[in-house]
Design an enzyme around this catalytic site. Structure first.
Site: not given
Ligand SMILES: *Cc1c(COP(=O)(O)O)cnc(C)c1O
Length: 405
Positions: A59, A112, A184, A209
């Site tokens: 992690r 988005y 973004d 994407k």
């Protein structure tokens, strides 16, 4: 190792982030392990104290993930990157890292859908308000800034209207007001736009994407311009825990090798398709950054290296005609998401941007008739033939309706 120092983007895509590993593999191994052995109790303690570099627990840090992070940081010309479990995990980590209760956010309206919803629900619970603006208008951004504005969050080109924001201008404005500028960059990828070079502080991506590019991973990334921001966000990510896993990091890193090639093909085909649509009698309007008719064409020319693979358009017959096209394509696939090798078509108002609500959609320019196309890397003539055929069926349906009425 020499090749990694190449400044040419296509070379960088192939070699970025790849280090030296046991047995000399050309590709970074998948370190599918949750934890790492310490050499001694003292070594473990030194790692935790930060006195020695090394791996503790996946992690916190994992070599496969780190290789992918380094590749993206290199491509974006940033300091370092943070691999996240999804684009939304990346965006959430940025907000919770940099914002305190009582702060204010300015966000582009063309964003988005779930990003807007996150700000209006989860983030708002912590007494953080957001003002949504048409960020292509610098005055509108300026007027929205308040004493407590901490982040100006921009998506450009915005989803799905492809509204373009001048990154350089907004970054200057943000810094004059002691705010961070976050971009973004999902729609362009670092192959076509590098916001950190234009003054932004932080870049986020949905790796799902274009960066991965093969529609087989959900993941995200944060790239910081400097060490201070990176360290703050790394600590938050360790605590929130929304990290990417080694196998997905491996797949994304593999996808990046062809990023430059893919973006070139996406852009070339999308330009042809946008021109085809713009000249089609049934089409009301087309938005594509490579068309002179785009309202921010000059900004696009200034900050993009090419125009990308995303097109939005509306038919003269509005929603009904758009639906008929979506239901009659045979080669393009009716699915949300974008940036993969396959061409996808979808309807934002009832799909990706449904959660925003009608009012917010209208304010952002997302009309009910807007159809979004993510142009893949298939032969462009196959895509055009398919659209042409579906448009023909849509017009026949309409004339049938007329003749019945
Ligand atoms: C898909 C997308 C996101 C969210 O990413 P996920 O990987 O689906 O969580 C954020 N921003 C943009 C522009 C996107 O297209």
């Amino acid at each position: 190792m020499l090749l990694q120092n190449s400044k040419n983007l296509d070379s960088k895509c192939v070699h970025a982030g790849i280090g030296e590993y046991q047995y000399g593999p050309v590709v970074p191994p998948i370190y599918q392990t949750s934890t790492f052995k310490f050499e001694s109790a003292e070594h473990g303690a030194a790692l935790f104290k930060g006195e020695e570099e090394g791996y503790i627990y996946s992690r916190m840090k994992n070599p496969t993930v780190e290789a992918m992070e380094n590749a993206i940081a290199d491509l974006e010309n940033g300091y370092k990157a943070l691999g996240c479990g999804s684009g939304m995990a990346a965006i959430h980590t940025v907000f919770t890292s940099l914002l305190n209760a009582g702060d204010h956010v300015v966000c582009s309206k063309a964003v988005y859908g779930p990003t807007a919803t996150l700000l209006k629900t989860v983030i708002k619970k912590f007494n953080i308000e957001t003002t949504f603006v048409h960020a292509s208008d610098i005055n509108e951004v300026n007027n929205a800034i308040k004493e407590n504005t901490k982040i100006i969050y921009i998506e450009t080109p915005g989803n799905p209207t492809l509204e373009i924001t001048d990154i350089e201008d907004v970054a200057k404005l943000a810094h004059q007001n002691n705010a961070f500028m976050v971009v973004d960059n999902t729609f362009m990828s670092p192959a076509l736009q590098r916001p950190l070079e234009l003054g932004a502080d932080v870049v986020v991506h949905s790796l799902t994407k274009f960066l991965n590019g093969h529609a087989d991973v959900v993941a995200g990334v944060i790239v910081s311009k400097d060490k201070a921001l990176y360290t703050t966000m790394r600590k938050t990510l360790n605590q929130i825990g929304g990290v990417i896993d080694p196998f997905n990091a491996f797949l994304v890193h593999r996808g990046i090798k062809t990023l430059s090639l893919r973006m070139e093909k996406h852009s070339k085909s999308a330009q042809k398709i946008a021109e085809f649509l713009e000249n089609h009698p049934q089409v009301k309007w087309v938005r594509y950054p490579g068309l002179k008719s785009h309202p921010q064409y000059d900004t696009a020319q200034k900050q993009h290296h090419d125009a990308g693979g995303m097109i939005s358009f509306e038919l003269k017959g509005g929603l009904e005609a758009g639906r008929a096209v979506m239901n009659n394509v045979k080669f393009c696939q009716l699915a949300v998401s974008l940036g993969g090798v396959e061409t996808l078509i979808q309807h934002p108002a009832s799909m990706t941007h449904h959660s925003m609500g009608k009012e917010a959609r209208e304010a952002a320019g997302i009309t009910n008739g807007l159809v979004r196309l993510s142009v893949g890397i298939e032969n462009v003539n196959d895509i055009i033939d398919d659209l042409n055929n579906a448009l023909k069926i849509a017009s026949e349906l309409k004339s049938l309706e007329k003749s019945i009425a």
